[in-house]
Design a protein around this motif. Structure first.
Motif, PDB file in Angstrom:
ATOM      1  N   GLU A   1       0.850  -1.187   0.000  1.00 42.27           N
ATOM      2  CA  GLU A   1       0.000   0.000   0.000  1.00 42.27           C
ATOM      3  C   GLU A   1       0.887   1.239   0.000  1.00 42.27           C
ATOM      4  OE1 GLU A   1      -3.754   1.929   2.408  1.00 42.27           O
ATOM      5  OE2 GLU A   1      -3.009  -0.046   2.954  1.00 42.27           O
TER       6      GLU A   1
ATOM      7  N   ASN B   1       1.860   5.278  -2.339  1.00 47.43           N
ATOM      8  CA  ASN B   1       1.806   6.133  -3.523  1.00 47.43           C
ATOM      9  C   ASN B   1       3.139   6.030  -4.252  1.00 47.43           C
ATOM     10  OD1 ASN B   1      -0.715   7.060  -2.664  1.00 47.43           O
ATOM     11  ND2 ASN B   1       0.202   8.733  -1.513  1.00 47.43           N
ATOM     12  N   TYR B   2       3.068   5.870  -5.586  1.00 50.98           N
ATOM     13  CA  TYR B   2       4.273   5.656  -6.378  1.00 50.98           C
ATOM     14  C   TYR B   2       4.177   6.432  -7.692  1.00 50.98           C
ATOM     15  CZ  TYR B   2       4.433   1.668  -3.217  1.00 50.98           C
ATOM     16  OH  TYR B   2       4.429   0.875  -2.101  1.00 50.98           O
TER      17      TYR B   2
ATOM     18  N   TRP C   1      -7.993  10.853 -11.558  1.00 52.97           N
ATOM     19  CA  TRP C   1      -7.519   9.538 -11.134  1.00 52.97           C
ATOM     20  C   TRP C   1      -8.595   8.509 -11.469  1.00 52.97           C
ATOM     21  CZ3 TRP C   1      -2.838   8.632  -8.492  1.00 52.97           C
ATOM     22  CH2 TRP C   1      -2.121   9.768  -8.137  1.00 52.97           C
TER      23      TRP C   1
ATOM     24  N   LYS D   1       1.339   8.051 -12.125  1.00 52.12           N
ATOM     25  CA  LYS D   1       1.274   7.897 -10.679  1.00 52.12           C
ATOM     26  C   LYS D   1       0.244   6.834 -10.324  1.00 52.12           C
ATOM     27  CE  LYS D   1       2.570  12.667  -9.834  1.00 52.12           C
ATOM     28  NZ  LYS D   1       2.184  13.948  -9.237  1.00 52.12           N
TER      29      LYS D   1
ATOM     30  N   LYS E   1      -1.701   4.833  -6.784  1.00 52.50           N
ATOM     31  CA  LYS E   1      -1.955   4.641  -5.363  1.00 52.50           C
ATOM     32  C   LYS E   1      -2.387   3.187  -5.223  1.00 52.50           C
ATOM     33  CE  LYS E   1      -3.699   9.336  -4.820  1.00 52.50           C
ATOM     34  NZ  LYS E   1      -4.861  10.171  -4.444  1.00 52.50           N
ATOM     35  N   SER E   2      -1.602   2.406  -4.496  1.00 53.12           N
ATOM     36  CA  SER E   2      -1.944   1.003  -4.276  1.00 53.12           C
ATOM     37  C   SER E   2      -2.793   0.924  -3.011  1.00 53.12           C
ATOM     38  CB  SER E   2      -0.669   0.172  -4.116  1.00 53.12           C
ATOM     39  OG  SER E   2      -0.990  -1.174  -3.869  1.00 53.12           O
TER      40      SER E   2
END
Length: 93
Positions: free
Chosen positions: A31, A33-34, A61, A79, A81-82
């Protein structure tokens, strides 16, 4: 040959391989943000979990869940978000 990759202090890990269809990786994200950059065209499919993705040149998003796919052109960044641990398949062209 199988290659192992780790990114973002080991919070994203993948195994790379090549078949007759081309290069691919299968991996897991913790989990978080990447932001990723591409050198080749990528087709990503969520296997388990959920990725919320901001694609290049987009302002909204979008959520991707198991079996859903998105594409990113070469030489771009995006970008993600997991949400929890999320597994994915990435195919390169």
């Amino acid at each position: 040959m199988i290659s192992a990759n780790a990114y973002f202090n080991d919070t994203v890990k993948s195994l790379g391989y090549t078949t007759a269809s081309g290069k691919s990786t299968v991996g897991v994200m913790e989990e978080g943000n990447y932001e990723f950059g591409t050198s080749m065209h990528e087709t990503m499919t969520v296997l388990e979990g959920e990725l919320i993705v901001l694609l290049p040149n987009k302002t909204e998003w979008k959520s991707y869940k198991p079996s859903e796919t998105f594409e990113i052109e070469a030489n771009a960044s995006f970008k993600v978000k997991s949400i929890g641990q999320t597994s994915y398949l990435c195919q390169y062209k």
